[in-house]
Design an enzyme around this catalytic site. Structure first.
Site, short mmCIF file in Angstrom:
data_model
loop_
_atom_site.label_atom_id
_atom_site.label_comp_id
_atom_site.label_asym_id
_atom_site.label_seq_id
_atom_site.Cartn_x
_atom_site.Cartn_y
_atom_site.Cartn_z
N LYS A 112 61.76 51.53 -4.89
CA LYS A 112 62.88 50.87 -5.55
C LYS A 112 63.54 51.78 -6.60
O LYS A 112 64.72 51.63 -6.89
CB LYS A 112 62.44 49.57 -6.21
CG LYS A 112 61.74 48.56 -5.30
CD LYS A 112 62.67 48.01 -4.22
CE LYS A 112 62.16 46.71 -3.61
NZ LYS A 112 60.97 46.88 -2.77
C1 PLP Z 1 60.62 46.30 -1.55
C2 PLP Z 1 59.50 46.98 -0.84
C3 PLP Z 1 59.46 47.01 0.56
C4 PLP Z 1 60.50 46.30 1.41
O1 PLP Z 1 61.77 46.88 1.29
P1 PLP Z 1 63.06 46.04 1.74
O2 PLP Z 1 64.21 46.88 1.35
O3 PLP Z 1 62.98 44.75 1.01
O4 PLP Z 1 62.94 45.86 3.22
C5 PLP Z 1 58.44 47.71 1.16
N1 PLP Z 1 57.48 48.32 0.43
C6 PLP Z 1 57.48 48.30 -0.91
C7 PLP Z 1 56.38 48.97 -1.66
C8 PLP Z 1 58.49 47.64 -1.60
O5 PLP Z 1 58.50 47.62 -2.94
#
Ligand code: PLP
Length: 498
Positions: A112
């Site tokens: 993120k």
């Molecule tokens: C948010 C997240 C995901 C999923 O990503 P999306 O964009 O919601 O599909 C997968 N792995 C981790 C560690 C995340 O924080």
């Protein structure tokens, strides 16, 4: 470049307007009117570049109303010093044809950060243009990683406040501590009774309620969103698909023009949607492989065309993917329907009313030409962590392991031997308990989170990120839990308005 809404294709706004608003007023998501096309020369030019230079090259195709100077400043600020790898997002070949795109070297140890280190710059730049000096209030629903990454990105950014809601029992202990100990004068954190979908629905409701908007107006504030429904979250993620491809060329694994696959551990469909945009722009990608955990609503949808959120919700070892309403899917369906917002309105009215929808045969055919999908349950996920470590001495987290496990099933079932890049979305130390159980296979666990981190370091000879180890002695600042019907009141209380 102009943007319209998935629920109103006649709308036309600039990228700054789309980013400042987060979500369109009729409830749709902002989408580019036309997806820009790149050439083989464009890709070739990325190969010798740094990540920051690659980011500038890709972002400038979409964010046409920001100046070059702004984008230079923003990308330098976002990716210049906050990442523990000089490459920002390195692609690592671990053996056995596994190429892992490590997206977790940022300040909060999850992918993120790739978007949320940049978003505050994009948003404050946009607010300057479009919201006339109002304070921007960022409201976030999180399954664990977005919340922390948004808090870290927006902390003490002038002209912004940030409020985060997370499901009380839906995040790992490390994720929870990361949020409840957050520093900064403009931050607020609150747990809710319920799961991520409840938190997200609550935030969306507050966000679109005209009465709430009026109250914020009175206080010279306006909402925006840092969730992946915001275009400013999505566009920075397109960059690393180009960057990974350029790295694969640089490492002599492929030649420019060779088609590769991407496997993406998926929850809200944001990360894999960014891969779809990269493919539509002309990046030589063959299959997009969508990896889910036991909450396999997307596996079913991408293989049958039937989306059905009315199913048991599973709490898994990959909590950031414990999601049954994948918001960004709406953008994909909009593009695949030929920008038909009537069709999208019909599908999402059905989802709101009955919890399900079925797409047309035409859309399903397009989906099948682009995507493969499968899932791993917790047993398979832990088994994958174990085997990858045994075979390649590489430690992956539970989300990444879902990606690796699904890719291996895909490769075995199809015989597709094209090079594949698997997104690695978090540091294994964010999910120490499950990772330790997987690697140690049956050994007794130490009593608390931080001794598990120590044990994992000892057992694997890999170092835990220091910002996670430091949480052991950090002061907890936020302890409140509310029901979803109390979220609105919690917002006012955190903002200090009546
Ligand atoms: C948010 C997240 C995901 C999923 O990503 P999306 O964009 O919601 O599909 C997968 N792995 C981790 C560690 C995340 O924080």
């Amino acid at each position: 470049m102009q943007y319209s809404s998935t629920r109103n294709n006649s709308l036309s706004v600039s990228s700054a307007q789309a980013i400042a608003s987060g979500i369109s007023s009729e409830g749709g998501l902002f989408v580019p009117k036309e997806i820009p096309h790149i050439t083989a020369e464009f890709i070739e030019s990325l190969v010798p570049m740094t990540y920051i230079e690659r980011a500038r090259a890709v972002l400038s195709l979409y964010l046409t109303d920001y100046t070059k100077e702004e984008l230079d400043e923003y990308t330098e600020g976002a990716y210049g010093t906050g990442f523990s790898s000089a490459d920002v997002a390195p692609t690592v070949s671990v053996g056995g044809g596994l190429n892992i795109l490590e997206l977790w070297h940022g300040p909060t140890c999850a992918f993120k950060d790739m978007a949320l280190q940049l978003l505050p710059y994009l948003l404050t730049g946009a607010a300057k243009r479009v919201s006339g000096g109002k304070e921007t209030v960022i409201l976030v629903a999180t399954s664990g990683d977005t919340g922390k990454a948004a808090l870290e990105g927006f902390k003490d950014v002038a002209g912004t406040r940030i409020l985060v809601f997370y499901p009380e029992d839906g995040v790992s202990p490390m994720q929870k501590l990361q949020m409840t100990t957050q520093k900064g004068g403009n931050v607020g954190v609150c747990a809710i009774y319920g799961n991520f979908d409840d938190a997200q629905t609550g935030v969306k409701r507050i966000f679109t309620d005209p009465a709430v908007k009026a109250k914020l107006d009175e206080n010279n504030m306006a909402f925006s969103s840092a969730n992946s429904i915001n275009w400013g979250r999505l566009v920075p993620q397109i960059v690393y698909y180009f960057s990974a491809y350029a790295d694969m060329i640089k490492q002599d694994i492929i030649k420019n023009g060779d088609r590769i696959n991407f496997t993406v551990p998926t929850g809200n469909f944001g990360n894999i949607l960014a891969a779809y945009y990269a493919r539509e722009m002309g990046l030589p990608v063959n299959r997009l492989i969508c990896a889910s955990n036991a909450n396999n609503v997307l596996t079913e949808f991408l293989t049958t065309g039937h989306y059905n959120r009315c199913r048991p919700f599973h709490t898994t070892v990959s909590p950031s993917m414990d999601i049954l309403i994948s918001s960004n899917l709406e953008r994909l369906l909009y593009h695949l329907s030929g920008n038909d917002s009537d069709e999208i309105n019909r599908l999402y009215a059905s989802l709101a009313k009955t919890g399900e929808f079925t797409v047309s045969a035409d859309i399903l055919e397009k989906i099948k030409s682009l995507f493969s999908a499968d899932f791993c349950d917790d047993t398979e996920t832990k088994q994958t962590i174990h085997t990858v470590f045994e075979k390649y001495n590489y430690l992956c987290d539970t989300h990444t392991a879902v990606g690796v496990g699904v890719y291996e099933k895909y490769a075995a079932a199809t015989g597709d031997a094209a090079p594949c890049v698997i997104d690695s979305t978090a540091s294994p130390y964010k999910f120490a308990k499950a990772v330790l159980e997987a690697v140690g296979a049956g050994k007794e666990l130490p009593p608390d989170e931080f001794s598990m981190v120590d044990e994992l370091e000892k057992m694997t000879g890999t170092a835990a990120p220091k910002q996670l180890k430091e949480l052991k002695n950090a002061e907890v600042r936020f302890r409140k839990t509310v029901r979803t019907d109390e979220m609105e009141a919690a917002v006012y209380s955190l903002l200090g308005i009546k």
